[in-house]
Design an enzyme around this catalytic site. Structure first.
Site, PDB file in Angstrom:
ATOM      1  N   HIS A 207      18.504   2.087 -18.206  1.00  0.00           N
ATOM      2  CA  HIS A 207      17.934   2.289 -19.535  1.00  0.00           C
ATOM      3  C   HIS A 207      19.073   2.677 -20.478  1.00  0.00           C
ATOM      4  O   HIS A 207      20.054   3.280 -20.052  1.00  0.00           O
ATOM      5  CB  HIS A 207      16.909   3.432 -19.431  1.00  0.00           C
ATOM      6  CG  HIS A 207      16.090   3.663 -20.651  1.00  0.00           C
ATOM      7  ND1 HIS A 207      16.564   4.347 -21.734  1.00  0.00           N
ATOM      8  CD2 HIS A 207      14.824   3.293 -20.971  1.00  0.00           C
ATOM      9  CE1 HIS A 207      15.625   4.407 -22.675  1.00  0.00           C
ATOM     10  NE2 HIS A 207      14.551   3.772 -22.228  1.00  0.00           N
TER      11      HIS A 207
ATOM     12  N   CYS B 103      14.414  -1.093 -23.768  1.00  0.00           N
ATOM     13  CA  CYS B 103      15.663  -0.321 -23.734  1.00  0.00           C
ATOM     14  C   CYS B 103      16.531  -0.665 -22.532  1.00  0.00           C
ATOM     15  O   CYS B 103      17.270   0.186 -22.015  1.00  0.00           O
ATOM     16  CB  CYS B 103      15.405   1.182 -23.787  1.00  0.00           C
ATOM     17  SG  CYS B 103      14.596   1.689 -25.295  1.00  0.00           S
TER      18      CYS B 103
ATOM     19  N   GLN C  19      11.082   7.280 -14.175  1.00  0.00           N
ATOM     20  CA  GLN C  19       9.977   6.436 -13.695  1.00  0.00           C
ATOM     21  C   GLN C  19       9.585   6.746 -12.257  1.00  0.00           C
ATOM     22  O   GLN C  19       8.731   6.062 -11.695  1.00  0.00           O
ATOM     23  CB  GLN C  19      10.349   4.941 -13.810  1.00  0.00           C
ATOM     24  CG  GLN C  19      10.682   4.486 -15.222  1.00  0.00           C
ATOM     25  CD  GLN C  19       9.468   4.504 -16.157  1.00  0.00           C
ATOM     26  OE1 GLN C  19       8.311   4.631 -15.714  1.00  0.00           O
ATOM     27  NE2 GLN C  19       9.701   4.374 -17.446  1.00  0.00           N
TER      28      GLN C  19
ATOM     29  N   ASP D 297      18.396   9.273 -12.594  1.00  0.00           N
ATOM     30  CA  ASP D 297      17.431   9.175 -13.688  1.00  0.00           C
ATOM     31  C   ASP D 297      16.047   8.955 -13.062  1.00  0.00           C
ATOM     32  O   ASP D 297      15.728   7.858 -12.607  1.00  0.00           O
ATOM     33  CB  ASP D 297      17.824   8.011 -14.599  1.00  0.00           C
ATOM     34  CG  ASP D 297      16.789   7.743 -15.679  1.00  0.00           C
ATOM     35  OD1 ASP D 297      15.726   8.395 -15.683  1.00  0.00           O
ATOM     36  OD2 ASP D 297      17.040   6.846 -16.512  1.00  0.00           O
TER      37      ASP D 297
ATOM     38  N   LYS E 234       6.128  11.298 -19.720  1.00  0.00           N
ATOM     39  CA  LYS E 234       5.750  10.195 -18.825  1.00  0.00           C
ATOM     40  C   LYS E 234       4.971  10.704 -17.619  1.00  0.00           C
ATOM     41  O   LYS E 234       4.522   9.924 -16.791  1.00  0.00           O
ATOM     42  CB  LYS E 234       7.006   9.453 -18.352  1.00  0.00           C
ATOM     43  CG  LYS E 234       7.733   8.702 -19.457  1.00  0.00           C
ATOM     44  CD  LYS E 234       8.925   7.966 -18.877  1.00  0.00           C
ATOM     45  CE  LYS E 234       9.962   7.571 -19.914  1.00  0.00           C
ATOM     46  NZ  LYS E 234       9.551   6.482 -20.770  1.00  0.00           N
TER      47      LYS E 234
HETATM   48  N1  7TS Z   1      15.231   6.337 -18.245  1.00  0.00           N
HETATM   49  C1  7TS Z   1      14.258   5.492 -17.895  1.00  0.00           C
HETATM   50  C2  7TS Z   1      14.300   4.832 -16.556  1.00  0.00           C
HETATM   51  C3  7TS Z   1      13.200   5.250 -18.772  1.00  0.00           C
HETATM   52  O1  7TS Z   1      12.223   4.414 -18.395  1.00  0.00           O
HETATM   53  C4  7TS Z   1      13.180   5.903 -20.023  1.00  0.00           C
HETATM   54  C5  7TS Z   1      12.092   5.631 -21.026  1.00  0.00           C
HETATM   55  C6  7TS Z   1      14.208   6.791 -20.329  1.00  0.00           C
HETATM   56  C7  7TS Z   1      15.241   6.975 -19.422  1.00  0.00           C
HETATM   57  C8  7TS Z   1      14.259   7.553 -21.602  1.00  0.00           C
HETATM   58  O2  7TS Z   1      13.228   8.479 -21.687  1.00  0.00           O
HETATM   59  P1  7TS Z   1      13.110   9.440 -22.973  1.00  0.00           P
HETATM   60  O3  7TS Z   1      11.837  10.168 -22.750  1.00  0.00           O
HETATM   61  O4  7TS Z   1      14.310  10.310 -22.956  1.00  0.00           O
HETATM   62  O5  7TS Z   1      13.078   8.542 -24.157  1.00  0.00           O
HETATM   63  N2  7TS Z   1      11.496   4.379 -20.881  1.00  0.00           N
HETATM   64  C9  7TS Z   1      10.710   3.759 -21.784  1.00  0.00           C
HETATM   65  C10 7TS Z   1      10.110   2.522 -21.545  1.00  0.00           C
HETATM   66  O6  7TS Z   1      10.232   1.880 -20.507  1.00  0.00           O
HETATM   67  N3  7TS Z   1       9.392   2.172 -22.607  1.00  0.00           N
HETATM   68  O7  7TS Z   1       9.489   3.139 -23.531  1.00  0.00           O
HETATM   69  C11 7TS Z   1      10.304   4.130 -23.022  1.00  0.00           C
END
Ligand code: 7TS
Length: 420
Positions: free
Chosen positions: A128, A374, A208, A205, A231
């Site tokens: 990401h 992303c 997910q 990371d 999430k």
């Molecule tokens: N890493 C992964 C694997 C992600 O899926 C996401 C967000 C992030 C980092 C960043 O998360 P944040 O909460 O710091 O923004 N993924 C997604 C997505 O798949 N669609 O919208 C956000």
């Protein structure tokens, strides 16, 4: 179509999520954008409300009753997160705004102090942007070099390629546990063991994976792990960094200000004990407490149960997607029992633009995401400008998958008519 041997998990739990009961465009909402953010159960909404109605006060500052209550609840949430990922100590959990901020914290605090020109950072091509840009910035500041692990034929993390990239020059490996686009589950324990054998640190990371499966940072032996609360049934504005105690201790602060200090003089200061050294300023108190409520809620269901139910959904989702010959689905196929990949599918349908698919599905009440999620460099590698993505959580049902598939078939037939 719906053939379940037992009452599915989701049926009992959907009522906990008021948002799921609504209609969108005159149709019952089918929310399949959980990889972007999950919905929130009543327990989490109540935790936010109750905090502001009863306990609102700043933490770690006053001796009055409300401040003590707020502090206890905020620190209690830290205990819950620590237990959720089996951290050895509550001091290893730093609250951040989200996973992105947690990665930036490590990139600045650890990266700046430990990397120099010619040192190497290994990422994978499926990261990401949140696990790419902070390292690009660090590389620009320090002269470190980024290397990328490629994909296998089945579009999974290529361990052999990783082994060929790693050397004594490697100082850091930062990899996603479960890809938000490919849905593959990466062998993080093996990745960590290989990195440690070369003296490199590893950041995982877990954005997910934390919402969907039990995590054990001690078994994983990763040096840092990050996730976002929103999430995993929690609110936005709160996430966390896990780091091994000795490592966090050795890292200089990231942001400076109140809360993170011990003694302050005009020209210098000493810093607070962990984890407060990394929590400058008034934190997201209500959000942290509500994340604690989300963790309680997930534990109440059981992460094993969530994972097992999602595997059933994955098997059914892929069985149904296979009925549509126009689809190209990215990432590995699940095993027959639905194991081996996450409960999400990013796909394209011939010439049809994913945004058009998503717009048509929205008319049927079905929320899926279209775009590059992303992971733009990965999309470029896959020769796809963008993909459509359906991503599931434990409150989704087979009936919702049926609705999704039916509207997807209709949309493809409609556009097929246009293009044919
Ligand atoms: N890493 C992964 C694997 C992600 O899926 C996401 C967000 C992030 C980092 C960043 O998360 P944040 O909460 O710091 O923004 N993924 C997604 C997505 O798949 N669609 O919208 C956000």
């Amino acid at each position: 179509m719906i053939a379940t041997q037992h009452r599915p998990l989701a049926e009992d739990l959907r009522l906990d999520f008021p948002i799921l009961g609504q209609e969108v465009n005159g149709k019952p909402l089918v929310y399949l954008d959980n990889a972007a953010t999950s919905q929130k159960p009543l327990a989490v909404l109540d935790a936010l409300q109750n905090y502001y109605r009863r306990d609102n006060s700043n933490v770690h500052r006053g001796v009055h009753t409300l401040s003590a209550r707020a502090t206890d609840a905020y620190e209690g949430a830290r205990d819950k997160v620590a237990a959720f990922i089996n951290a050895a100590s509550r001091q290893e959990i730093v609250f951040t705004r989200n996973a992105t901020e947690a990665i930036n914290l490590v990139a600045y605090a650890w990266g700046q102090a430990n990397l120099k020109t010619g040192d190497e950072i290994i990422l994978s091509v499926m990261e990401h942007h949140s696990n790419l840009i902070p390292w690009q910035l660090l590389a620009q500041r320090t002269g470190a070099v980024l290397k990328f692990v490629e994909l296998t034929d089945t579009q999974e993390f290529d361990l052999d390629h990783y082994r060929s990239l790693i050397s004594e020059k490697t100082k850091l490996v930062s990899v996603v546990h479960v890809s938000n686009t490919l849905g593959c589950i990466n062998p993080v324990e093996e990745i960590v063991a290989i990195a440690h054998a070369h003296g490199a640190r590893v950041l995982v990371d877990a954005c997910q994976s934390a919402p969907h499966m039990p995590l054990n940072v001690q078994a994983m032996d990763c040096d840092w792990l990050v996730a976002s609360g929103h999430k995993m049934c929690g609110p936005t504005g709160i996430g966390f960094l896990y780091g091994k105690l000795d490592l966090l201790r050795a890292m200089p602060p990231f942001l400076g200000g109140g809360e993170m200090i011990a003694d302050v003089f005009f020209d210098h200061a000493t810093y607070a004990d962990l984890p407060h050294k990394f929590e400058a300023g008034t934190p997201a108190i209500a959000e942290a407490i509500a994340l604690g409520a989300a963790v309680d809620y997930l534990n109440g269901i059981g992460m094993d149960k969530i994972h097992a139910y999602e595997e059933e959904l994955t098997a059914y989702l892929f069985q149904r997607l296979a009925e549509i010959p126009e689809l190209k689905i990215y990432g590995p196929q699940p095993k027959a029992d639905g194991s081996g990949r996450a409960s999400l599918a990013a796909f394209t349908a011939g010439e049809v633009h994913p945004h058009d698919l998503s717009t048509i599905l929205d008319q049927a009440g079905v929320a899926i995401r279209a775009g590059h999620h992303c992971t733009q460099p990965l999309h470029r590698l896959l020769n796809a400008q963008s993909t459509a993505r359906a991503s599931l959580y434990f409150y989704n049902t087979r009936a919702e998958i049926d609705t999704f598939i039916a509207s997807l078939k209709e949309a493809i037939a409609f556009f097929g008519g246009l293009f044919g």
